[in-house]
Enzyme design. Sequence first.
Site, mmCIF file in Angstrom:
data_model
loop_
_atom_site.group_PDB
_atom_site.id
_atom_site.type_symbol
_atom_site.label_atom_id
_atom_site.label_comp_id
_atom_site.label_asym_id
_atom_site.label_seq_id
_atom_site.Cartn_x
_atom_site.Cartn_y
_atom_site.Cartn_z
ATOM 1 N N ARG A 240 0.854 -1.184 0.000
ATOM 2 C CA ARG A 240 0.000 0.000 0.000
ATOM 3 C C ARG A 240 0.893 1.239 0.000
ATOM 4 N NH1 ARG A 240 -3.369 -2.572 -1.452
ATOM 5 N NH2 ARG A 240 -5.523 -2.892 -0.767
ATOM 6 N N GLU A 269 -3.881 7.511 -5.436
ATOM 7 C CA GLU A 269 -4.046 6.791 -6.696
ATOM 8 C C GLU A 269 -5.375 7.183 -7.322
ATOM 9 O OE1 GLU A 269 -3.561 2.594 -5.961
ATOM 10 O OE2 GLU A 269 -1.628 2.883 -5.008
ATOM 11 N N HIS A 288 -0.751 0.113 -9.896
ATOM 12 C CA HIS A 288 -1.464 -0.808 -8.990
ATOM 13 C C HIS A 288 -1.903 -2.045 -9.773
ATOM 14 C CE1 HIS A 288 -3.734 -0.849 -4.926
ATOM 15 N NE2 HIS A 288 -3.554 -2.080 -5.349
#
Lengths: 325, 314
Positions: A240, A269, A288
């Site tokens: 993360r 993000e 991601h």
Amino acid sequence: MASDSHRFRVVVTDYDYVSFDEERTVLDPIGAELVLEHARAEDELIAVGRGADALLVQYGRITARVIDALDGCRAIVRYGVGVDQVNIPAATRRGIWVCNVPDYGTDEVSDHAVTLLLASARKLVPMANSVQAGHWDVNEFKPIGRLRGRTLGVIGLGRIGSLVAHKAQAFGLRVIASDPHRSTDYFAERDVESVVLDRLLAESDFVSVNAPLTDETRHLIGERALGLMKPSAILVNTARGGLVDGAALARALREGQIAGAALDVTEQEPIPSGDPLLGLVNCVLTPHAAWYSEEASRALKTMAAEEVARILQGQPPRCPVNQVA
Amino acid sequence: MTDYDYEHLDEIHRVLEPLGVELSEHQATTEAEVIDVARGAVALLVEYVPITEAVIGALDGLRLIVRFGVGYDNVDVAAATRHGVSVCNVPDFGSEDIADHAFLLLLAAARKLVPMANSVQAGRWDVNEFKPIFRLRGQTVGIVGLGRTGSAVAARARAFGMRAVAYHPNRPPEYFAERGATPVELDELLRTADVVSLQATLNPQTRHLIGERELGLMKPTAILVNTARGGIVDGAALARALREGQIAGAALDVVEREPIPRDEPLLGLENCLITPHGAYYTEESVRDLKTFAAEEVARLLRGESLRNPVNRIT
């Protein structure tokens, strides 16, 4: 079973998936209606949560306000491993199960982490781009060191961290790890040495972050931690973004305090256009994507829907992250 | 030293100086230049320049050619043998490093790393642009040439849950079993592998080993990795196969012409990852390469048997 008077309403609060075939295959037989939404803001999430028996959540932040506005919801299932965007104590207070899917894509994430590690060590992205720009000279990329005999430090030796360790060992890397929740035997079974975090940071040539994001781990890698690392070290984060202080990392990369970073996750993000981590030749960023393969995507959707079905049918959940009385 | 692209040759001096040997350093690129600079040499240390029959025939007193690396396709070994000149390579200076790079190319191609990283720098953030990506566990890697580097690739593949099959002529079943790979014929390898990794030497039999016919046997989802020699692959046929989606991707550290020419059809393809013949390189491998190559010269001068001769002088 759904009674005639109440058909289960399962709300997907937000998603970037292309189809929901897997969810329907699981939920249709129990008579659940699948409602697809694109809510990201708190008020939108409150609105779409009304009347839901269960929420399936990808990135939406399920805050205490969202949870307190739910009426009759019994399950919040997160599409993925991390549950940092769900306020778990608030859900527990309301008697709502929070579940994750910890095992749908451990190979993908660990493959991606090792890919990022190797790519940074061997400067792959700038090398490949240099060829496309008309260069052909490996000497532009000096120095590159041999992997065998160097040390990888894994922060968080859970399912994914353990696979990262196993795959890295095939390249002759020595693996050390810090994980306060594991026994001596657990480390020994993985041929991994248990160390405290500060020693891991000081000794490692590569640091891979594979821990969950919690209040305790937020900005675990900040200015102080980066200062402990070797100037030749490379930081890999597939967990993360919030585990790493991005501004401090950008400074460390710019000033050569560490040699490189490879990140699949960032604090915000999608990454904002002015993010200081953009535009650095020693910082590889991917969007991601570590979790993704076609197989992992199908498994994730099936397993998340199965968790919802279990709870709605009064069965115990497979992967709860809270305990509901 | 006919030619080199190293910053220094300290390791070679360290080995040869105690023997009172003079190292004459050059950057020859043609036959004529080699003949000119190498007159009177007992041994040649060679990086890229071609050592042809004309060169070997012109150099009286030459007894040894050491090729700086694993491949020795730039040396006319048959001519050397006829002239009584030994040829050695250095097969073991960096096989682990090359295997690391080969496996990195496999991973990067499978996970579309370079286009992904470039997309983020261009302001995008969307994994869906890179569909499909498939799970590696359970896939099959086909290794063409199960020598030191190929075996090291097989070991890495196993850690990722991949099955290894390999093609290597004239080896008994035990040879494959010891290396954890299943022996197969080349056509079967091409038909069944999800990733084909080339670790063979370049010789007249392996030139364009992977051409139009072979690419046609591969799966449409397959990836081709080459860290061996560009000449093993027909680059024009590969570029067509990549453009037409006959195979999914390629990752190449070597191409037929190096440095890669501007008009190379393999350039500019999103599904073709290319690195500049860098697989062999780490600081440690280059140090070992120079040391091991110089030690071969030292052995010759001390009258000892050579460690890695590739021909036999009677």
